[in-house]
Design a protein around this motif. Structure first.
Motif, PDB file in Angstrom:
ATOM      1  N   ILE A  92       0.816  -1.213   0.000  1.00  0.00           N
ATOM      2  CA  ILE A  92       0.000   0.000   0.000  1.00  0.00           C
ATOM      3  C   ILE A  92       0.850   1.264   0.000  1.00  0.00           C
ATOM      4  N   HIS A  93       2.017   1.218   0.628  1.00  0.00           N
ATOM      5  CA  HIS A  93       2.906   2.381   0.668  1.00  0.00           C
ATOM      6  C   HIS A  93       3.507   2.640  -0.708  1.00  0.00           C
ATOM      7  N   GLU A  94       3.904   1.564  -1.396  1.00  0.00           N
ATOM      8  CA  GLU A  94       4.437   1.728  -2.755  1.00  0.00           C
ATOM      9  C   GLU A  94       3.371   2.300  -3.680  1.00  0.00           C
ATOM     10  N   LEU A  95       2.171   1.751  -3.609  1.00  0.00           N
ATOM     11  CA  LEU A  95       1.093   2.246  -4.465  1.00  0.00           C
ATOM     12  C   LEU A  95       0.832   3.728  -4.186  1.00  0.00           C
ATOM     13  N   TYR A  96       0.759   4.097  -2.936  1.00  0.00           N
ATOM     14  CA  TYR A  96       0.542   5.492  -2.573  1.00  0.00           C
ATOM     15  C   TYR A  96       1.663   6.379  -3.136  1.00  0.00           C
ATOM     16  N   ASN A  97       2.915   5.937  -2.979  1.00  0.00           N
ATOM     17  CA  ASN A  97       4.052   6.720  -3.468  1.00  0.00           C
ATOM     18  C   ASN A  97       4.066   6.833  -4.989  1.00  0.00           C
ATOM     19  N   ILE A  98       3.666   5.769  -5.679  1.00  0.00           N
ATOM     20  CA  ILE A  98       3.567   5.807  -7.143  1.00  0.00           C
ATOM     21  C   ILE A  98       2.528   6.840  -7.570  1.00  0.00           C
ATOM     22  N   LEU A  99       1.349   6.755  -6.973  1.00  0.00           N
ATOM     23  CA  LEU A  99       0.276   7.685  -7.339  1.00  0.00           C
ATOM     24  C   LEU A  99       0.649   9.121  -6.988  1.00  0.00           C
ATOM     25  N   GLN A 100       1.353   9.298  -5.870  1.00  0.00           N
ATOM     26  CA  GLN A 100       1.798  10.637  -5.492  1.00  0.00           C
ATOM     27  C   GLN A 100       2.794  11.190  -6.506  1.00  0.00           C
ATOM     28  N   LEU A 101       3.776  10.379  -6.912  1.00  0.00           N
ATOM     29  CA  LEU A 101       4.776  10.815  -7.888  1.00  0.00           C
ATOM     30  C   LEU A 101       4.114  11.136  -9.221  1.00  0.00           C
ATOM     31  N   ARG A 102       3.230  10.265  -9.685  1.00  0.00           N
ATOM     32  CA  ARG A 102       2.550  10.510 -10.959  1.00  0.00           C
ATOM     33  C   ARG A 102       1.735  11.805 -10.882  1.00  0.00           C
ATOM     34  N   SER A 103       1.055  12.040  -9.768  1.00  0.00           N
ATOM     35  CA  SER A 103       0.257  13.251  -9.605  1.00  0.00           C
ATOM     36  C   SER A 103       1.146  14.495  -9.561  1.00  0.00           C
ATOM     37  N   GLU A 104       2.261  14.411  -8.825  1.00  0.00           N
ATOM     38  CA  GLU A 104       3.182  15.555  -8.728  1.00  0.00           C
ATOM     39  C   GLU A 104       3.653  16.011 -10.097  1.00  0.00           C
ATOM     40  N   VAL A 105       3.974  15.050 -10.957  1.00  0.00           N
ATOM     41  CA  VAL A 105       4.546  15.395 -12.259  1.00  0.00           C
ATOM     42  C   VAL A 105       3.458  15.631 -13.303  1.00  0.00           C
ATOM     43  N   PHE A 106       2.573  14.663 -13.494  1.00  0.00           N
ATOM     44  CA  PHE A 106       1.628  14.744 -14.608  1.00  0.00           C
ATOM     45  C   PHE A 106       0.487  15.727 -14.368  1.00  0.00           C
ATOM     46  N   VAL A 107       0.068  15.922 -13.130  1.00  0.00           N
ATOM     47  CA  VAL A 107      -1.046  16.822 -12.844  1.00  0.00           C
ATOM     48  C   VAL A 107      -0.534  18.196 -12.420  1.00  0.00           C
ATOM     49  N   VAL A 108       0.321  18.242 -11.398  1.00  0.00           N
ATOM     50  CA  VAL A 108       0.750  19.529 -10.838  1.00  0.00           C
ATOM     51  C   VAL A 108       1.826  20.183 -11.705  1.00  0.00           C
ATOM     52  N   GLU A 109       2.969  19.506 -11.898  1.00  0.00           N
ATOM     53  CA  GLU A 109       4.079  20.107 -12.646  1.00  0.00           C
ATOM     54  C   GLU A 109       3.669  20.450 -14.074  1.00  0.00           C
ATOM     55  N   GLN A 110       2.946  19.540 -14.735  1.00  0.00           N
ATOM     56  CA  GLN A 110       2.557  19.774 -16.126  1.00  0.00           C
ATOM     57  C   GLN A 110       1.220  20.508 -16.242  1.00  0.00           C
ATOM     58  N   ASN A 111       0.652  20.866 -15.107  1.00  0.00           N
ATOM     59  CA  ASN A 111      -0.593  21.630 -15.074  1.00  0.00           C
ATOM     60  C   ASN A 111      -1.648  21.014 -15.992  1.00  0.00           C
ATOM     61  N   CYS A 112      -1.877  19.711 -15.802  1.00  0.00           N
ATOM     62  CA  CYS A 112      -2.787  18.963 -16.664  1.00  0.00           C
ATOM     63  C   CYS A 112      -3.801  18.223 -15.797  1.00  0.00           C
ATOM     64  N   VAL A 113      -5.034  18.645 -15.905  1.00  0.00           N
ATOM     65  CA  VAL A 113      -6.086  17.976 -15.153  1.00  0.00           C
ATOM     66  C   VAL A 113      -6.550  16.768 -15.971  1.00  0.00           C
ATOM     67  N   TYR A 114      -6.312  15.584 -15.457  1.00  0.00           N
ATOM     68  CA  TYR A 114      -6.746  14.359 -16.139  1.00  0.00           C
ATOM     69  C   TYR A 114      -6.881  13.252 -15.098  1.00  0.00           C
ATOM     70  N   GLN A 115      -7.531  12.163 -15.503  1.00  0.00           N
ATOM     71  CA  GLN A 115      -7.776  11.044 -14.593  1.00  0.00           C
ATOM     72  C   GLN A 115      -6.599  10.081 -14.653  1.00  0.00           C
ATOM     73  N   ASP A 116      -5.662  10.234 -13.741  1.00  0.00           N
ATOM     74  CA  ASP A 116      -4.485   9.355 -13.710  1.00  0.00           C
ATOM     75  C   ASP A 116      -4.872   7.932 -13.313  1.00  0.00           C
ATOM     76  N   VAL A 117      -5.733   7.794 -12.325  1.00  0.00           N
ATOM     77  CA  VAL A 117      -6.188   6.475 -11.891  1.00  0.00           C
ATOM     78  C   VAL A 117      -7.238   6.031 -12.909  1.00  0.00           C
ATOM     79  N   ASP A 118      -6.761   5.273 -13.905  1.00  0.00           N
ATOM     80  CA  ASP A 118      -7.576   4.966 -15.085  1.00  0.00           C
ATOM     81  C   ASP A 118      -8.094   3.532 -15.142  1.00  0.00           C
ATOM     82  N   GLY A 119      -7.903   2.774 -14.063  1.00  0.00           N
ATOM     83  CA  GLY A 119      -8.376   1.392 -14.054  1.00  0.00           C
ATOM     84  C   GLY A 119      -7.452   0.402 -14.727  1.00  0.00           C
ATOM     85  N   LYS A 120      -6.339   0.867 -15.275  1.00  0.00           N
ATOM     86  CA  LYS A 120      -5.422  -0.024 -15.999  1.00  0.00           C
ATOM     87  C   LYS A 120      -4.268  -0.544 -15.148  1.00  0.00           C
TER      88      LYS A 120
END
Length: 147
Positions: A14-42
């Motif tokens: 659970i800690h790895e999953l949380y850290n993965i989602l946090q890293l992806r959000s930091e870069v793809f959503v916040v840094e790149q200023n892109c609102v999108y659904q990262d948790v896509d079911g895949k």
């Protein structure tokens, strides 16, 4: 030095999953200023390539077997922590991802959807552009394939 681990979704704690989602959000959503659904079911269908430095996930990618995302095996969500990019960990995580696809799926043809500004990075790893650029979440992308 980056320590690489490859895990299925069920092998992630659970800690790895949380850290993965946090890293992806930091870069793809916040840094790149892109609102999108990262948790896509895949994520449950992917293998996850984790790059650890001092017990912290600083690089990551996910990979799929043929048919789970594209017709061919694929790599996506390639990300390196902003503070760790000078160390070229993107190459380490991509090389580990390419190897993981060969090891886990016995495949060598790989497709990805690259942000256009990273085209040369992927060219250096043997990927070539296929088709025209397109917008994905309002960011220019291009399909790339490695045979």
């Amino acid at each position: 030095m980056l320590s690489i681990q490859v895990k299925t979704f069920d092998e992630l704690n659970i800690h790895e999953l949380y850290n993965i989602l946090q890293l992806r959000s930091e870069v793809f959503v916040v840094e790149q200023n892109c609102v999108y659904q990262d948790v896509d079911g895949k994520d449950p269908r992917a293998i996850h390539i984790l790059g650890f430095k001092n017990n912290k996930i600083v690089a990551y990618a996910r990979a799929f077997k043929p048919g789970d995302y594209f017709e061919f095996s694929s790599i996506g969500r390639v990300v390196v922590d902003l503070n760790e990019r000078d160390f070229k960990y993107g190459y380490d995580i991509m090389k580990a991802s390419i190897k993981a696809i060969k090891t886990h799926f016995n495949e060598t043809t790989i497709r990805l959807s690259a942000q256009v500004y990273l085209k040369n990075f992927y060219n250096n790893l043997g990927f070539v552009e296929v088709g025209e650029t397109y917008l994905e979440d309002d960011i220019p992308h291009i399909a790339m394939v490695k045979e």
